[in-house]
Design an enzyme around this catalytic site. Sequence first.
Site, PDB file in Angstrom:
ATOM      1  N   SER A  13      18.043  39.812  62.689  1.00 19.50           N
ATOM      2  CA  SER A  13      17.313  39.207  63.806  1.00 19.50           C
ATOM      3  C   SER A  13      15.812  39.213  63.557  1.00 19.50           C
ATOM      4  O   SER A  13      15.269  40.171  62.992  1.00 19.50           O
ATOM      5  CB  SER A  13      17.608  39.964  65.107  1.00 19.50           C
ATOM      6  N   ARG A  61      18.797  36.806  74.804  1.00 21.46           N
ATOM      7  CA  ARG A  61      19.535  37.961  75.328  1.00 21.46           C
ATOM      8  C   ARG A  61      18.857  38.441  76.607  1.00 21.46           C
ATOM      9  O   ARG A  61      17.714  38.905  76.574  1.00 21.46           O
ATOM     10  CB  ARG A  61      19.579  39.087  74.291  1.00 21.46           C
ATOM     11  N   GLU A  80      19.066  35.387  63.018  1.00 24.25           N
ATOM     12  CA  GLU A  80      19.162  35.246  64.467  1.00 24.25           C
ATOM     13  C   GLU A  80      17.754  35.286  65.053  1.00 24.25           C
ATOM     14  O   GLU A  80      17.018  36.246  64.830  1.00 24.25           O
ATOM     15  CB  GLU A  80      19.989  36.371  65.087  1.00 24.25           C
ATOM     16  N   TRP A  81      17.402  34.244  65.789  1.00 23.94           N
ATOM     17  CA  TRP A  81      16.121  34.258  66.497  1.00 23.94           C
ATOM     18  C   TRP A  81      16.358  34.775  67.897  1.00 23.94           C
ATOM     19  O   TRP A  81      16.957  34.117  68.724  1.00 23.94           O
ATOM     20  CB  TRP A  81      15.493  32.873  66.541  1.00 23.94           C
ATOM     21  N   SER A 120      17.864  45.534  66.551  1.00 26.34           N
ATOM     22  CA  SER A 120      18.030  44.756  67.777  1.00 26.34           C
ATOM     23  C   SER A 120      19.145  45.311  68.648  1.00 26.34           C
ATOM     24  O   SER A 120      19.392  44.795  69.741  1.00 26.34           O
ATOM     25  CB  SER A 120      18.321  43.279  67.444  1.00 26.34           C
ATOM     26  N   LYS A 150      31.831  36.797  70.309  1.00 25.03           N
ATOM     27  CA  LYS A 150      31.063  37.996  69.976  1.00 25.03           C
ATOM     28  C   LYS A 150      31.155  39.005  71.118  1.00 25.03           C
ATOM     29  O   LYS A 150      30.839  38.687  72.260  1.00 25.03           O
ATOM     30  CB  LYS A 150      29.590  37.661  69.717  1.00 25.03           C
ATOM     31  N   ARG A 204      30.554  48.475  61.928  1.00 25.69           N
ATOM     32  CA  ARG A 204      29.655  47.507  61.297  1.00 25.69           C
ATOM     33  C   ARG A 204      29.966  47.317  59.818  1.00 25.69           C
ATOM     34  O   ARG A 204      29.627  46.279  59.246  1.00 25.69           O
ATOM     35  CB  ARG A 204      28.196  47.948  61.475  1.00 25.69           C
ATOM     36  N   HIS A 239      28.092  41.590  76.156  1.00 27.46           N
ATOM     37  CA  HIS A 239      27.430  42.824  75.734  1.00 27.46           C
ATOM     38  C   HIS A 239      27.488  43.847  76.856  1.00 27.46           C
ATOM     39  O   HIS A 239      27.229  43.527  78.012  1.00 27.46           O
ATOM     40  CB  HIS A 239      25.970  42.559  75.360  1.00 27.46           C
TER      41      HIS A 239
END
Length: 225
Positions: A6, A62, A30-31, A205, A143, A186, A118
């Site tokens: 990110s 986010r 990822e921006w 992030s 995700k 991960r 999330h």
Amino acid sequence: MKLIVSVMPRSLEEAQALDATRYLDADIIEWRADYLPKEAILQVAPAIFEKFAGRELVFTLRTRSEGGEIDLSPEEYIHLIKEVAQFYQPDYIDFEYYSYKDVFEEMLDFPNLVLSYHNFQETPENMMEILSELTILNPKLVKVAVMAHTEQDVLDLMNYTRGFKTLNPEQEYVTISMGKVGKVSRITADVTGSSWSFASLDEVSAPGQISLASMKKIREILDEA
């Protein structure tokens, strides 16, 4: 397993100062646009997309309700996504389905959605229902990132992911157990059926992220015959 890193500039100057060559080991950028004031996002967008031209890119807003840095009304959220999508065509667009379910119909024309969920507090007991609902919508990618407090939390998410991937082999998933105990999720993405794993360069992030250099070494070891 693709490695995602990110970028989180907090101003136009920070965006312009990004050194794209430092991100060459990342498969996807990822921006995280939520680190900017909402009125600055469209002003900074040209610098980001020029900086990472030719790279796969995820556009993410986010929101605070899902662990991010910005508060947006449904109208603001949809407007920013549509503007960025129209002018810059990011490869993927993150959409917080459970936070903005009421306006999801406005996104049905977008073929590259990452439907995300999330939870920075826990691994909820209804993970099966969450994965099922997101899978039924048939996005580009599902995700799910949830906080792990015990080893069992991690194992549960890994098992759910493997099960859903087995039943839906054409659907791409990214599932993450956040926090220290969740780090194993991960590095086992290929085993559980996750297509991506998020790594960090200068700044994490999400809790439990592993550095890009370490993740690259781990991937090389796992890829050895």
